[in-house]
Write a protein that holds these residues in place. Structure first.
Motif, PDB file in Angstrom:
ATOM      1  N   GLY A 170     -39.214   4.109  10.155  1.00  0.00           N
ATOM      2  CA  GLY A 170     -38.672   5.212  10.940  1.00  0.00           C
ATOM      3  C   GLY A 170     -39.580   6.418  10.996  1.00  0.00           C
ATOM      4  N   GLY A 171     -40.909   6.211  10.858  1.00  0.00           N
ATOM      5  CA  GLY A 171     -41.855   7.316  10.925  1.00  0.00           C
ATOM      6  C   GLY A 171     -41.935   8.137   9.655  1.00  0.00           C
ATOM      7  N   LYS A 172     -41.286   7.683   8.594  1.00  0.00           N
ATOM      8  CA  LYS A 172     -41.297   8.412   7.320  1.00  0.00           C
ATOM      9  C   LYS A 172     -41.718   7.464   6.195  1.00  0.00           C
ATOM     10  CE  LYS A 172     -37.497  11.293   8.856  1.00  0.00           C
ATOM     11  NZ  LYS A 172     -37.347  10.616  10.136  1.00  0.00           N
ATOM     12  N   GLN A 173     -42.160   8.041   5.092  1.00  0.00           N
ATOM     13  CA  GLN A 173     -42.568   7.240   3.943  1.00  0.00           C
ATOM     14  C   GLN A 173     -41.610   7.509   2.792  1.00  0.00           C
ATOM     15  OE1 GLN A 173     -46.632   8.254   3.100  1.00  0.00           O
ATOM     16  NE2 GLN A 173     -47.350   7.646   5.123  1.00  0.00           N
ATOM     17  N   TYR A 174     -41.272   6.458   2.036  1.00  0.00           N
ATOM     18  CA  TYR A 174     -40.316   6.555   0.935  1.00  0.00           C
ATOM     19  C   TYR A 174     -40.910   5.927  -0.313  1.00  0.00           C
ATOM     20  CZ  TYR A 174     -37.076   7.396   4.776  1.00  0.00           C
ATOM     21  OH  TYR A 174     -36.452   7.907   5.891  1.00  0.00           O
ATOM     22  N   LYS A 175     -40.811   6.635  -1.412  1.00  0.00           N
ATOM     23  CA  LYS A 175     -41.229   6.096  -2.708  1.00  0.00           C
ATOM     24  C   LYS A 175     -39.965   5.606  -3.407  1.00  0.00           C
ATOM     25  CE  LYS A 175     -43.287   7.261  -7.121  1.00  0.00           C
ATOM     26  NZ  LYS A 175     -43.778   8.331  -7.997  1.00  0.00           N
ATOM     27  N   VAL A 176     -39.925   4.320  -3.748  1.00  0.00           N
ATOM     28  CA  VAL A 176     -38.722   3.722  -4.310  1.00  0.00           C
ATOM     29  C   VAL A 176     -39.055   2.868  -5.530  1.00  0.00           C
ATOM     30  CG1 VAL A 176     -37.476   3.680  -2.128  1.00  0.00           C
ATOM     31  CG2 VAL A 176     -38.880   1.735  -2.763  1.00  0.00           C
ATOM     32  N   ALA A 177     -38.049   2.645  -6.345  1.00  0.00           N
ATOM     33  CA  ALA A 177     -38.106   1.713  -7.461  1.00  0.00           C
ATOM     34  C   ALA A 177     -36.894   0.799  -7.338  1.00  0.00           C
ATOM     35  CB  ALA A 177     -38.082   2.459  -8.791  1.00  0.00           C
ATOM     36  N   LYS A 178     -36.819  -0.200  -8.163  1.00  0.00           N
ATOM     37  CA  LYS A 178     -35.710  -1.145  -8.090  1.00  0.00           C
ATOM     38  C   LYS A 178     -34.397  -0.413  -8.389  1.00  0.00           C
ATOM     39  CE  LYS A 178     -34.381  -5.728  -9.575  1.00  0.00           C
ATOM     40  NZ  LYS A 178     -34.727  -6.889 -10.378  1.00  0.00           N
ATOM     41  N   ASN A 179     -33.342  -0.734  -7.634  1.00  0.00           N
ATOM     42  CA  ASN A 179     -31.987  -0.177  -7.729  1.00  0.00           C
ATOM     43  C   ASN A 179     -31.867   1.258  -7.228  1.00  0.00           C
ATOM     44  OD1 ASN A 179     -30.788  -2.533  -8.729  1.00  0.00           O
ATOM     45  ND2 ASN A 179     -31.418  -2.022 -10.806  1.00  0.00           N
ATOM     46  N   ASP A 180     -32.874   1.791  -6.574  1.00  0.00           N
ATOM     47  CA  ASP A 180     -32.756   3.115  -5.957  1.00  0.00           C
ATOM     48  C   ASP A 180     -31.878   3.021  -4.714  1.00  0.00           C
ATOM     49  OD1 ASP A 180     -34.337   4.318  -7.811  1.00  0.00           O
ATOM     50  OD2 ASP A 180     -36.077   4.601  -6.506  1.00  0.00           O
ATOM     51  N   ILE A 181     -31.117   4.077  -4.454  1.00  0.00           N
ATOM     52  CA  ILE A 181     -30.312   4.165  -3.232  1.00  0.00           C
ATOM     53  C   ILE A 181     -30.945   5.240  -2.362  1.00  0.00           C
ATOM     54  CG2 ILE A 181     -28.067   4.749  -2.263  1.00  0.00           C
ATOM     55  CD1 ILE A 181     -26.809   3.646  -4.797  1.00  0.00           C
ATOM     56  N   ILE A 182     -31.271   4.870  -1.111  1.00  0.00           N
ATOM     57  CA  ILE A 182     -31.952   5.796  -0.209  1.00  0.00           C
ATOM     58  C   ILE A 182     -31.274   5.793   1.147  1.00  0.00           C
ATOM     59  CG2 ILE A 182     -34.202   5.651  -1.337  1.00  0.00           C
ATOM     60  CD1 ILE A 182     -35.027   3.655   0.846  1.00  0.00           C
ATOM     61  N   ARG A 183     -31.501   6.874   1.903  1.00  0.00           N
ATOM     62  CA  ARG A 183     -31.037   6.983   3.286  1.00  0.00           C
ATOM     63  C   ARG A 183     -32.269   6.956   4.175  1.00  0.00           C
ATOM     64  NH1 ARG A 183     -26.368  11.507   3.914  1.00  0.00           N
ATOM     65  NH2 ARG A 183     -24.810  10.446   2.654  1.00  0.00           N
ATOM     66  N   VAL A 184     -32.302   6.021   5.110  1.00  0.00           N
ATOM     67  CA  VAL A 184     -33.430   5.895   6.021  1.00  0.00           C
ATOM     68  C   VAL A 184     -32.916   5.952   7.453  1.00  0.00           C
ATOM     69  CG1 VAL A 184     -34.769   4.534   4.382  1.00  0.00           C
ATOM     70  CG2 VAL A 184     -33.361   3.370   6.055  1.00  0.00           C
ATOM     71  N   HIS A 186     -25.692  17.972  16.408  1.00  0.00           N
ATOM     72  CA  HIS A 186     -26.272  16.629  16.323  1.00  0.00           C
ATOM     73  C   HIS A 186     -26.107  16.096  14.898  1.00  0.00           C
ATOM     74  CE1 HIS A 186     -28.949  13.259  16.939  1.00  0.00           C
ATOM     75  NE2 HIS A 186     -29.600  13.608  15.850  1.00  0.00           N
ATOM     76  N   ARG A 187     -25.674  14.832  14.804  1.00  0.00           N
ATOM     77  CA  ARG A 187     -25.603  14.139  13.512  1.00  0.00           C
ATOM     78  C   ARG A 187     -26.453  12.883  13.618  1.00  0.00           C
ATOM     79  NH1 ARG A 187     -19.871  13.559  10.955  1.00  0.00           N
ATOM     80  NH2 ARG A 187     -21.215  13.145   9.188  1.00  0.00           N
ATOM     81  N   GLN A 188     -27.517  12.836  12.851  1.00  0.00           N
ATOM     82  CA  GLN A 188     -28.461  11.728  12.917  1.00  0.00           C
ATOM     83  C   GLN A 188     -27.868  10.483  12.265  1.00  0.00           C
ATOM     84  OE1 GLN A 188     -31.369  11.787  14.454  1.00  0.00           O
ATOM     85  NE2 GLN A 188     -31.930   9.724  13.897  1.00  0.00           N
ATOM     86  N   PRO A 189     -27.882   9.343  12.943  1.00  0.00           N
ATOM     87  CA  PRO A 189     -27.403   8.107  12.313  1.00  0.00           C
ATOM     88  C   PRO A 189     -28.411   7.615  11.274  1.00  0.00           C
ATOM     89  CG  PRO A 189     -28.154   7.665  14.542  1.00  0.00           C
ATOM     90  CD  PRO A 189     -28.220   9.151  14.340  1.00  0.00           C
ATOM     91  N   LEU A 190     -27.911   7.231  10.106  1.00  0.00           N
ATOM     92  CA  LEU A 190     -28.749   6.777   8.998  1.00  0.00           C
ATOM     93  C   LEU A 190     -28.199   5.482   8.423  1.00  0.00           C
ATOM     94  CD1 LEU A 190     -29.102  10.162   7.087  1.00  0.00           C
ATOM     95  CD2 LEU A 190     -30.782   9.143   8.599  1.00  0.00           C
ATOM     96  N   SER A 191     -29.050   4.783   7.691  1.00  0.00           N
ATOM     97  CA  SER A 191     -28.635   3.582   6.968  1.00  0.00           C
ATOM     98  C   SER A 191     -28.754   3.862   5.483  1.00  0.00           C
ATOM     99  CB  SER A 191     -29.516   2.394   7.335  1.00  0.00           C
ATOM    100  OG  SER A 191     -29.345   2.050   8.680  1.00  0.00           O
ATOM    101  N   LEU A 192     -27.752   3.466   4.733  1.00  0.00           N
ATOM    102  CA  LEU A 192     -27.729   3.631   3.289  1.00  0.00           C
ATOM    103  C   LEU A 192     -28.172   2.313   2.672  1.00  0.00           C
ATOM    104  CD1 LEU A 192     -26.883   5.851   1.277  1.00  0.00           C
ATOM    105  CD2 LEU A 192     -24.675   4.736   1.135  1.00  0.00           C
ATOM    106  N   LEU A 193     -29.272   2.341   1.903  1.00  0.00           N
ATOM    107  CA  LEU A 193     -29.867   1.119   1.351  1.00  0.00           C
ATOM    108  C   LEU A 193     -29.972   1.193  -0.162  1.00  0.00           C
ATOM    109  CD1 LEU A 193     -32.931   0.750   3.751  1.00  0.00           C
ATOM    110  CD2 LEU A 193     -30.767  -0.443   3.937  1.00  0.00           C
ATOM    111  N   ARG A 194     -29.858   0.024  -0.813  1.00  0.00           N
ATOM    112  CA  ARG A 194     -30.154  -0.096  -2.244  1.00  0.00           C
ATOM    113  C   ARG A 194     -31.320  -1.064  -2.375  1.00  0.00           C
ATOM    114  NH1 ARG A 194     -27.507   0.397  -7.267  1.00  0.00           N
ATOM    115  NH2 ARG A 194     -25.594   0.950  -6.199  1.00  0.00           N
ATOM    116  N   VAL A 195     -32.407  -0.627  -3.032  1.00  0.00           N
ATOM    117  CA  VAL A 195     -33.590  -1.462  -3.201  1.00  0.00           C
ATOM    118  C   VAL A 195     -33.259  -2.554  -4.214  1.00  0.00           C
ATOM    119  CG1 VAL A 195     -35.998  -1.516  -3.903  1.00  0.00           C
ATOM    120  CG2 VAL A 195     -35.111   0.444  -2.651  1.00  0.00           C
ATOM    121  N   VAL A 196     -33.389  -3.809  -3.773  1.00  0.00           N
ATOM    122  CA  VAL A 196     -33.047  -4.952  -4.621  1.00  0.00           C
ATOM    123  C   VAL A 196     -34.274  -5.461  -5.360  1.00  0.00           C
ATOM    124  CG1 VAL A 196     -32.122  -7.295  -4.621  1.00  0.00           C
ATOM    125  CG2 VAL A 196     -31.187  -5.598  -3.078  1.00  0.00           C
ATOM    126  N   ASP A 197     -35.424  -5.532  -4.649  1.00  0.00           N
ATOM    127  CA  ASP A 197     -36.612  -6.103  -5.279  1.00  0.00           C
ATOM    128  C   ASP A 197     -37.867  -5.613  -4.570  1.00  0.00           C
ATOM    129  OD1 ASP A 197     -37.980  -7.549  -7.115  1.00  0.00           O
ATOM    130  OD2 ASP A 197     -37.399  -9.532  -6.359  1.00  0.00           O
TER     131      ASP A 197
END
Length: 182
Positions: free
Chosen positions: A8-22, A89-100
């Motif tokens: 989505g044009g952005k960069q995310y630093k994640v680890a296992k089991n992190d919950i992020i909005r993209v 305006h409310r931006q639509p986002l997806s809520l994700l949990r990093v599995v692996d």
């Protein structure tokens, strides 16, 4: 172990089991989403930086929910021209949990997909509880106000009959007092 990936044009630093909005990712709750644009992977002192991407690396995440960001108000105004426009305006986002975080060209196997479904179910329950508590805090489940107003009106005459002092008459104005003296 951590990974930096791009979506989505952005960069995310994640680890296992992190919950992020993209930014919105297509799919429904419980789906496994793979991100192949991995820019960097780190494991302790060992860090691999891609040129521009790390070859064979993927980030697998479980899609927990499709949500919306907080409202942003857009207000335009041109002074002295009677021009005002207010938009929200409310931006639509997806809520994700990093599995692996997978390296070396590996693909998510059945255990990763099962972990994604379990994470999605657990995350959906927590998310539903959070929505419910937020609704009660904001007052979405308010009780009827009419009963409280009626009770308050009934309580007022009772307190007056219990010997509560009545209001004193208003004091006379000084101007009227001076005229009467003359």
């Amino acid at each position: 172990m951590f990974a930096v990936f791009r979506t989505g044009g952005k960069q995310y630093k994640v680890a296992k089991n992190d919950i992020i909005r993209v930014e919105t990712v297509p799919g429904s709750t419980g789906d496994l989403v793979e991100f192949t644009e991995v820019l960097m992977i780190g494991d302790g002192a060992d860090t691999t930086v891609g040129k521009p991407l790390v070859a064979g690396a993927t980030v697998a995440a479980a899609l927990l929910d499709q949500v919306q960001a907080d409202k942003v108000i857009i207000f335009k105004k041109k002074r002295r021209h009677n021009y005002r426009r207010k938009r929200g305006h409310r931006q639509p986002l997806s809520l994700l949990r990093v599995v692996d975080i997978l390296t070396g060209g590996k693909k998510p196997d059945a255990s990763t997909k099962d972990a994604a479904k379990a994470a999605a179910e657990a995350g959906a329950e927590k998310h539903a509880k959070a929505k419910e508590t937020a609704a009660t805090v904001t007052g979405a489940k308010r009780k009827p106000v009419a009963k409280k107003a009626v009770e308050a009106k009934e309580a007022a005459p009772q307190s007056a009959s219990k010997g509560v002092a009545k209001k004193k008459p208003a004091a006379k104005k000084k101007a009227a007092a001076k005229k009467s003296e003359e």
